[in-house]
Design a protein around this motif. Sequence first.
Motif, PDB file in Angstrom:
ATOM      1  N   PRO A  48       0.796  -1.055  -0.374  1.00 33.99           N
ATOM      2  CA  PRO A  48       0.368   0.525  -0.417  1.00 33.99           C
ATOM      3  C   PRO A  48       1.152   1.363   0.267  1.00 33.99           C
ATOM      4  CG  PRO A  48      -0.527  -1.399   1.477  1.00 33.99           C
ATOM      5  CD  PRO A  48       0.495  -2.572   1.042  1.00 33.99           C
ATOM      6  N   SER A  49       1.981   1.461   0.493  1.00 31.59           N
ATOM      7  CA  SER A  49       3.066   2.610   0.766  1.00 31.59           C
ATOM      8  C   SER A  49       3.006   2.931  -0.624  1.00 31.59           C
ATOM      9  CB  SER A  49       4.183   2.637   1.401  1.00 31.59           C
ATOM     10  OG  SER A  49       4.791   1.289   1.254  1.00 31.59           O
ATOM     11  N   ARG A  50       3.521   1.811  -1.530  1.00 32.71           N
ATOM     12  CA  ARG A  50       4.093   2.385  -2.615  1.00 32.71           C
ATOM     13  C   ARG A  50       2.740   2.691  -3.680  1.00 32.71           C
ATOM     14  NH1 ARG A  50       8.505   2.070  -1.375  1.00 32.71           N
ATOM     15  NH2 ARG A  50       9.405   0.564  -0.647  1.00 32.71           N
ATOM     16  N   LEU A  51       1.725   3.227  -3.362  1.00 32.93           N
ATOM     17  CA  LEU A  51      -0.104   3.367  -4.171  1.00 32.93           C
ATOM     18  C   LEU A  51       0.659   4.906  -4.163  1.00 32.93           C
ATOM     19  CD1 LEU A  51      -1.821   0.165  -4.050  1.00 32.93           C
ATOM     20  CD2 LEU A  51      -0.309   0.470  -5.452  1.00 32.93           C
ATOM     21  N   SER A  52      -0.387   5.288  -5.022  1.00 29.95           N
ATOM     22  CA  SER A  52      -1.258   6.476  -5.040  1.00 29.95           C
ATOM     23  C   SER A  52      -2.400   6.781  -4.465  1.00 29.95           C
ATOM     24  CB  SER A  52      -1.402   7.617  -6.539  1.00 29.95           C
ATOM     25  OG  SER A  52      -2.369   6.543  -6.989  1.00 29.95           O
ATOM     26  N   GLY A  53      -2.760   8.182  -4.239  1.00 27.80           N
ATOM     27  CA  GLY A  53      -4.187   8.104  -3.091  1.00 27.80           C
ATOM     28  C   GLY A  53      -5.034   7.405  -4.048  1.00 27.80           C
ATOM     29  N   GLY A  54      -5.614   7.411  -4.942  1.00 30.25           N
ATOM     30  CA  GLY A  54      -6.218   6.985  -5.860  1.00 30.25           C
ATOM     31  C   GLY A  54      -6.560   5.203  -6.196  1.00 30.25           C
ATOM     32  N   GLU A  55      -5.778   5.055  -5.975  1.00 31.09           N
ATOM     33  CA  GLU A  55      -5.376   3.472  -5.941  1.00 31.09           C
ATOM     34  C   GLU A  55      -5.938   2.466  -4.684  1.00 31.09           C
ATOM     35  OE1 GLU A  55      -1.035   3.607  -9.662  1.00 31.09           O
ATOM     36  OE2 GLU A  55      -0.734   3.330  -7.149  1.00 31.09           O
ATOM     37  N   LYS A  56      -4.571   3.023  -3.872  1.00 30.48           N
ATOM     38  CA  LYS A  56      -5.181   2.932  -2.162  1.00 30.48           C
ATOM     39  C   LYS A  56      -6.804   2.910  -2.472  1.00 30.48           C
ATOM     40  CE  LYS A  56      -1.446   4.584  -0.193  1.00 30.48           C
ATOM     41  NZ  LYS A  56      -1.326   5.670   0.579  1.00 30.48           N
ATOM     42  N   GLN A  57      -7.198   3.866  -1.963  1.00 31.11           N
ATOM     43  CA  GLN A  57      -8.798   3.941  -2.943  1.00 31.11           C
ATOM     44  C   GLN A  57      -9.203   2.308  -4.064  1.00 31.11           C
ATOM     45  OE1 GLN A  57     -10.766   7.457  -4.071  1.00 31.11           O
ATOM     46  NE2 GLN A  57     -12.026   7.246  -1.943  1.00 31.11           N
ATOM     47  N   ARG A  58      -9.149   2.074  -4.692  1.00 30.50           N
ATOM     48  CA  ARG A  58      -9.713   1.372  -5.654  1.00 30.50           C
ATOM     49  C   ARG A  58      -9.472   0.191  -4.641  1.00 30.50           C
ATOM     50  NH1 ARG A  58     -10.500   3.226 -11.269  1.00 30.50           N
ATOM     51  NH2 ARG A  58     -10.319   4.777 -10.566  1.00 30.50           N
ATOM     52  N   VAL A 118     -13.834   8.794  -8.374  1.00 31.95           N
ATOM     53  CA  VAL A 118     -14.169   8.242  -7.724  1.00 31.95           C
ATOM     54  C   VAL A 118     -15.948   8.335  -8.188  1.00 31.95           C
ATOM     55  CG1 VAL A 118     -14.820   8.670  -5.125  1.00 31.95           C
ATOM     56  CG2 VAL A 118     -12.499   9.260  -6.224  1.00 31.95           C
ATOM     57  N   ALA A 119     -16.012   9.217  -9.088  1.00 28.74           N
ATOM     58  CA  ALA A 119     -17.705   9.140  -9.232  1.00 28.74           C
ATOM     59  C   ALA A 119     -18.194   8.183 -10.593  1.00 28.74           C
ATOM     60  CB  ALA A 119     -18.131  10.999  -9.758  1.00 28.74           C
ATOM     61  N   ASN A 120     -16.875   7.666 -11.303  1.00 24.48           N
ATOM     62  CA  ASN A 120     -17.115   6.826 -11.928  1.00 24.48           C
ATOM     63  C   ASN A 120     -16.734   5.786 -11.326  1.00 24.48           C
ATOM     64  OD1 ASN A 120     -17.303   9.016 -14.218  1.00 24.48           O
ATOM     65  ND2 ASN A 120     -15.550   8.820 -15.087  1.00 24.48           N
ATOM     66  N   LEU A 121     -16.024   5.626 -10.470  1.00 23.09           N
ATOM     67  CA  LEU A 121     -15.808   4.131  -9.657  1.00 23.09           C
ATOM     68  C   LEU A 121     -16.871   3.682  -9.342  1.00 23.09           C
ATOM     69  CD1 LEU A 121     -13.404   1.856  -8.933  1.00 23.09           C
ATOM     70  CD2 LEU A 121     -13.281   3.222  -7.025  1.00 23.09           C
ATOM     71  N   ILE A 122     -17.835   4.245  -8.248  1.00 22.50           N
ATOM     72  CA  ILE A 122     -18.874   4.443  -7.726  1.00 22.50           C
ATOM     73  C   ILE A 122     -20.160   4.060  -8.755  1.00 22.50           C
ATOM     74  CG2 ILE A 122     -20.829   5.542  -5.805  1.00 22.50           C
ATOM     75  CD1 ILE A 122     -18.213   6.733  -4.371  1.00 22.50           C
ATOM     76  N   GLU A 123     -20.524   4.467  -9.584  1.00 22.01           N
ATOM     77  CA  GLU A 123     -21.050   4.489 -10.481  1.00 22.01           C
ATOM     78  C   GLU A 123     -21.129   3.383 -11.042  1.00 22.01           C
ATOM     79  OE1 GLU A 123     -20.705   7.775 -13.226  1.00 22.01           O
ATOM     80  OE2 GLU A 123     -21.647   9.314 -12.080  1.00 22.01           O
ATOM     81  N   ASP A 124     -20.247   2.877 -11.370  1.00 22.36           N
ATOM     82  CA  ASP A 124     -19.503   1.283 -11.510  1.00 22.36           C
ATOM     83  C   ASP A 124     -19.878   0.184 -10.562  1.00 22.36           C
ATOM     84  OD1 ASP A 124     -18.151  -0.433 -13.372  1.00 22.36           O
ATOM     85  OD2 ASP A 124     -16.172  -1.050 -11.887  1.00 22.36           O
ATOM     86  N   ILE A 125     -19.622   0.780  -9.288  1.00 21.81           N
ATOM     87  CA  ILE A 125     -19.673  -0.257  -8.359  1.00 21.81           C
ATOM     88  C   ILE A 125     -21.906  -0.661  -8.512  1.00 21.81           C
ATOM     89  CG2 ILE A 125     -20.226  -0.546  -5.836  1.00 21.81           C
ATOM     90  CD1 ILE A 125     -17.021   1.457  -5.823  1.00 21.81           C
ATOM     91  N   ALA A 126     -21.544   0.632  -8.381  1.00 24.03           N
ATOM     92  CA  ALA A 126     -23.833   0.388  -8.712  1.00 24.03           C
ATOM     93  C   ALA A 126     -24.334  -0.500  -9.717  1.00 24.03           C
ATOM     94  CB  ALA A 126     -24.937   2.035  -8.012  1.00 24.03           C
ATOM     95  N   SER A 127     -23.791  -0.390 -10.976  1.00 18.69           N
ATOM     96  CA  SER A 127     -24.306  -0.851 -11.484  1.00 18.69           C
ATOM     97  C   SER A 127     -23.943  -2.460 -11.944  1.00 18.69           C
ATOM     98  CB  SER A 127     -23.466  -0.455 -13.199  1.00 18.69           C
ATOM     99  OG  SER A 127     -21.961  -1.322 -12.978  1.00 18.69           O
ATOM    100  N   ARG A 128     -23.261  -2.867 -10.855  1.00 19.39           N
ATOM    101  CA  ARG A 128     -22.791  -4.588 -10.767  1.00 19.39           C
ATOM    102  C   ARG A 128     -23.982  -4.698  -9.309  1.00 19.39           C
ATOM    103  NH1 ARG A 128     -15.901  -5.292 -10.059  1.00 19.39           N
ATOM    104  NH2 ARG A 128     -15.676  -3.139 -11.287  1.00 19.39           N
ATOM    105  N   GLY A 129     -25.094  -4.523  -9.147  1.00 21.99           N
ATOM    106  CA  GLY A 129     -26.225  -4.511  -8.494  1.00 21.99           C
ATOM    107  C   GLY A 129     -25.888  -3.540  -6.879  1.00 21.99           C
ATOM    108  N   ILE A 130     -24.861  -3.544  -6.386  1.00 17.26           N
ATOM    109  CA  ILE A 130     -24.809  -3.019  -4.946  1.00 17.26           C
ATOM    110  C   ILE A 130     -25.249  -1.851  -4.902  1.00 17.26           C
ATOM    111  CG2 ILE A 130     -22.463  -2.662  -3.192  1.00 17.26           C
ATOM    112  CD1 ILE A 130     -21.014  -4.215  -5.440  1.00 17.26           C
TER     113      ILE A 130
END
Lengths: 216, 210
Positions: free
Chosen positions: A134-144, A175-187
């Motif tokens: 984790p320490s080698r990742l950027s903030g966005g990558e950590k979130q993913r 992040v918004a795209n990521l969340i829309e992607d998650i919701a499209s999986r039915g979550i």
Amino acid sequence: MLKVTNLYKSFGEQTVLNDISFELASGEIMCLRGKSGAGKTTLIRCICNLDKADSGTISINDIESLENGKPNKAYQNTVGMVSQGLDLFPNLNVMDNITLAPVSRKLMTKEEAEKNAQALLDSLEIGDKAKSYPSRLSGGEKQRVAVARACILSPSVLFFDEPTSALDIKATREVANLIEDIASRGISVVIITHDESFCDMLGARQIVIESGKIAN
Amino acid sequence: MEIIRLMPRFLEGLQLTIGLWAIVLVLSIPLAFPVAFIRSSKNKLVAGATKFYIDIMRGTPLLLQMCFIFFGLPEIGIVFERFTTAVVAFVINYTAYFAEIFRSGLKSIDKGQWEAGQMLGISKPVLFFKVILPQTIRTVIPAVTNEVTTLVKDTSLVYILGLGDLLRQGKIYANSLSSLAPFVVVGVLYFIVITVISKGCEKIEKSFNY
């Protein structure tokens, strides 16, 4: 789906949640907005069984959050959280962060878990980071990674605590795209935020919390 | 030349020093973890009792504790042989210090780590051994290194029990030869041992580089 009914919570004299009730449909995105200290985080901590409400009920697909006053395991499997601090395990690489829960809980074999984790990482466009710490990742990558770690357990509802705090516009859009992607999986997704423009960006239903009460 | 002839005697002393050091470490480090947990317990009685034990160990000289075990306990029928006395005294004393180091290490781990584990349904033992313990070890290595090297030097206190450790051998031969050379040899030997141990600890610390 998620149903919160007449939730109350106090810390000493201070009432933090005051008769909160709402429902959330499958695959729906909802924003919980409010100023700091309004009770947003306490609300999702109660829903996730990290804090215990004084009274009221919470259920997901008719499974109650508590069983005889203790966290219900069947319920716990239906909720996932990406906390503000992300709380990745710094001593484990990305793959081990994601597979520790399903393998140690014997929900999957190690091979299955690694295959699923790699598929998740690929879909989140960080497939090449499986062996990174984790320490080698950027903030966005950590979130993913935190999203992948929660999603491998196939939750019904995923909670995000302030996912865009300290992010610039471009990263917020991602992040918004990521969340829309998650919701499209039915979550179903519940997002705590104080950022109104982020909620507008998602076109999500908004609940505003003020002094522990739903204000809108 | 006399010094070279006496080298086997110094090495005998060094053997006792290192032997005691190793036994104390092997026993006190594993014991310190449960003590650290009990000290952090919500049960005030056991937490208080553990704090009292740690306070006594830190608040009185190790030399005095050793005298108490060797000369005091026989009064109530508990008799230990000399080397066993040293082991018991050092283990009880160092367990207290290590427990406090481990307690601070455990406290330094963000409670978000425990909560993340809880949210993922990971059992507490799995979370402890796979996530919390490795992070704690990494945090406490510098403080543990200090104690581990101090322990090498503290073993010289066993002179009070008449045991022939490295420093005592040096003192005996400094007297008999009327020379400071044995002390120099002893100092060099201590320095070599401690340097090797420090390097080892540094290596362990680096292995936790994540």
